[in-house]
Design an enzyme around this catalytic site. Structure first.
Site, PDB file in Angstrom:
ATOM      1  N   GLU A 165      39.090  42.406  31.515  1.00  9.71           N
ATOM      2  CA  GLU A 165      40.546  42.309  31.419  1.00  9.71           C
ATOM      3  C   GLU A 165      41.047  42.220  29.979  1.00  9.71           C
ATOM      4  O   GLU A 165      41.608  41.195  29.569  1.00  9.71           O
ATOM      5  CB  GLU A 165      41.059  41.115  32.234  1.00  9.71           C
ATOM      6  CG  GLU A 165      40.704  41.205  33.712  1.00  9.71           C
ATOM      7  CD  GLU A 165      41.410  40.153  34.568  1.00  9.71           C
ATOM      8  OE1 GLU A 165      42.171  39.338  34.019  1.00  9.71           O
ATOM      9  OE2 GLU A 165      41.201  40.161  35.797  1.00  9.71           O
ATOM     10  N   GLU A 370      36.742  41.889  40.704  1.00 12.84           N
ATOM     11  CA  GLU A 370      37.345  40.586  41.043  1.00 12.84           C
ATOM     12  C   GLU A 370      38.434  40.781  42.082  1.00 12.84           C
ATOM     13  O   GLU A 370      39.257  41.688  41.972  1.00 12.84           O
ATOM     14  CB  GLU A 370      38.009  39.909  39.834  1.00 12.84           C
ATOM     15  CG  GLU A 370      37.068  39.281  38.867  1.00 12.84           C
ATOM     16  CD  GLU A 370      37.792  38.547  37.729  1.00 12.84           C
ATOM     17  OE1 GLU A 370      38.936  38.078  37.928  1.00 12.84           O
ATOM     18  OE2 GLU A 370      37.208  38.480  36.641  1.00 12.84           O
TER      19      GLU A 370
HETATM   20  C1  FCB Z   1      41.221  36.822  36.226  1.00 13.60           C
HETATM   21  C2  FCB Z   1      40.106  36.354  35.335  1.00 13.60           C
HETATM   22  C3  FCB Z   1      39.193  35.357  35.999  1.00 13.60           C
HETATM   23  C4  FCB Z   1      39.953  34.376  36.855  1.00 13.60           C
HETATM   24  C5  FCB Z   1      40.884  35.090  37.780  1.00 13.60           C
HETATM   25  C6  FCB Z   1      41.644  34.187  38.721  1.00 13.60           C
HETATM   26  O1  FCB Z   1      42.268  37.291  35.443  1.00 13.60           O
HETATM   27  O2  FCB Z   1      39.333  37.444  34.915  1.00 13.60           O
HETATM   28  O3  FCB Z   1      38.441  34.724  34.997  1.00 13.60           O
HETATM   29  O4  FCB Z   1      40.615  33.463  36.054  1.00 13.60           O
HETATM   30  O5  FCB Z   1      41.799  35.860  37.051  1.00 13.60           O
END
Ligand code: FCB
Length: 469
Positions: A165, A370
């Site tokens: 990210e 994620e």
């Molecule tokens: C993302 C991050 C991760 C976590 C999630 C909820 O942006 O990559 O580390 O904090 O959000």
């Protein structure tokens, strides 16, 4: 009809070094920007820090045992840069590398595929003191570090991610300041975005020249599903601006080797982008083996007449905008239920993002690196942690992933954020994203109902119904 995923689909869980490891001063590790930030009063809720976190640094073997018990086939973790290369320059520290080698060996012994991220936000503080991501040199330092880790672990890790990210690193770190290093300078944020892109390209080159041919190189973005509040020209223009700053500022150079013309025009009053040197875009466009996508919630925007909009950027509230030169944009929550983060639950955004990238980069496999939800979980009288809302969230988003596959997207895997509750950045330990519950007093790990539910999915490849509890 049961919702079945392809037999080769990779099922995993994800974590990040600063969020779980602790052991902040052990084994030669030096401070990262998150150590400095979390120790600065007022920056993190409750004054929480990652000093101890969930003590994974000392509980590594037991944590891998726990993962093996859940039967999930892959684990996405990140390497702490200041643990393996203190201060971000010079030789590696053997103890740091040994920790990750041990982790990888434990995973492989249990048949769990290691998926390694080089940078999940813990920049060595010394590199920030020398200017951080707004400075070009940081990109070169990152490539050197990538080579060190590849030399040490390339024989046993096949899946490599450069950055996690970069939007958050650039715009929350240097724009709104809700993330480390907490700077609030829009030009620094744009420079950081470019040097993160460049760092990715240089690191990808370093990985390719060091790793065996079978290794896969990737990056994890957090694309925003940006929606206009109305179809008015002004709201559609707000959508275009935010799409440029959230998505195309990374995707276009990575996949097409260009920066969007409208982004350059929108930000021209801040910078002439002369920090982009002639060969940079060719370096950034290094071929990828897959693209990692992190998705949680959609973004709804409208044009604002008020030029000073205080907004919740989904990662903390600041009166500095993380969106350079897009002050006249308001942000809204999408309708519907929210998670404990206040984020709207809308799986159509997952489908939208997957379809967008499969059209933009045909032939490039996608991986959801994620997805997950925070809820206010508590152990109940029977000692178990029941989290039906999380199962419903996951069920909805996985159905959307399945639909995207049916619609032609080449999605190869899914990583649940997170394996266990952990340090949620500026929210400290107040937000629980884990499939496994952590008692922070005792560091006891208790799998929540969602962990068993996810384990069944990983074992069968068939999306289970959400049990009524
Ligand atoms: C993302 C991050 C991760 C976590 C999630 C909820 O942006 O990559 O580390 O904090 O959000």
């Amino acid at each position: 009809m049961p919702v079945s995923f392809p037999p080769t689909f990779l099922w995993g869980t994800a974590t990040a070094s600063y969020q779980i490891e602790g052991g902040a001063q052990e084994g030669g590790r030096t401070p990262s920007i998150w150590d400095t930030f979390s120790h600065t009063p007022g920056k993190v809720e409750g004054g929480h820090t990652g000093d101890v976190a969930v003590d994974h640094f000392h509980r590594r073997a037991a944590d891998v045992e726990m993962m093996a018990g859940l039967g999930v086939g892959a684990y996405r973790f990140s390497v702490s840069w200041p643990r393996v290369q203190p201060t971000g320059r010079g030789p590696a520290v053997q103890q740091g590398l040994d920790f990750y080698r041990g982790l990888v060996d434990d995973l492989l012994a249990k048949g769990i595929k290691p998926v390694l991220t080089l940078y999940h936000w813990d920049l060595p503080q010394e590199l920030e003191s020398a200017g951080g991501w707004p400075e070009r040199d940081t990109a070169h330092r990152f490539a050197d570090y990538a080579r060190i880790v590849a030399d040490a672990l390339g024989d046993r890790v096949d899946m490599w991610t450069t950055l996690n990210e970069p939007w958050c690193s650039a715009f929350l770190g240097y724009g709104s300041g809700v993330h480390a290093p907490g700077r609030t300078d829009p030009v620094a944020a744009l420079r950081a975005a470019h040097h993160l892109n460049l760092g990715h390209g240089l690191a990808a080159q370093a990985l390719r020249s060091t790793l065996p041919a079978r290794a896969q190189v990737s990056i994890s973005l957090n694309p925003a599903a940006v929606r206009a509040k109305t179809q008015s020209p002004a709201d559609l223009d707000a959508q275009r601006r935010i799409d440029a700053l959230a998505n195309r500022i990374f995707a276009d150079p990575l996949l097409n080797g260009t920066y969007p013309q409208d982004l350059l025009a929108d930000t021209a009053r801040l910078t002439d982008w002369s920090f982009v040197e002639s060969n940079d875009l060719a370096i950034i466009k290094h071929p990828l083996d897959s693209l990692g996508i992190n998705y949680y919630s959609p973004t709804v925007v409208s044009s604002a007449t008020d030029s000073h909009v205080v907004r919740n950027d989904n990662h903390g509230v600041s009166d500095h905008s993380p969106w350079p030169a897009a002050d006249a944009v308001s942000f809204h929550q999408a309708p519907g239920d929210r998670t404990e983060m206040g984020w709207a639950i809308d799986p159509t955004g997952m489908h939208e993002v997957l379809m967008h990238y499969s059209r933009m980069a045909p032939g490039l496999p996608l991986m959801i690196t994620e997805n997950g939800a925070a809820y206010d979980d508590k152990p109940s009288a029977d000692g178990r942690v029941h989290d039906p809302e999380r199962m419903r969230y996951l069920h909805g988003h996985l159905a959307a992933v399945h639909q995207a596959i049916e619609d032609g997207a080449d999605v190869r895997g899914y990583f649940l954020w997170s394996l266990m509750d952990n340090f949620e950045w500026s929210y400290g330990y107040t937000k629980r994203f884990g499939a496994v519950y952590i008692d922070y007093e005792t560091q006891t790990r208790t799998p929540k109902s969602s962990a068993y539910w996810y384990s069944e999915l990983a074992r069968t490849g068939v999306l289970p119904d959400v049990p009524v509890e």
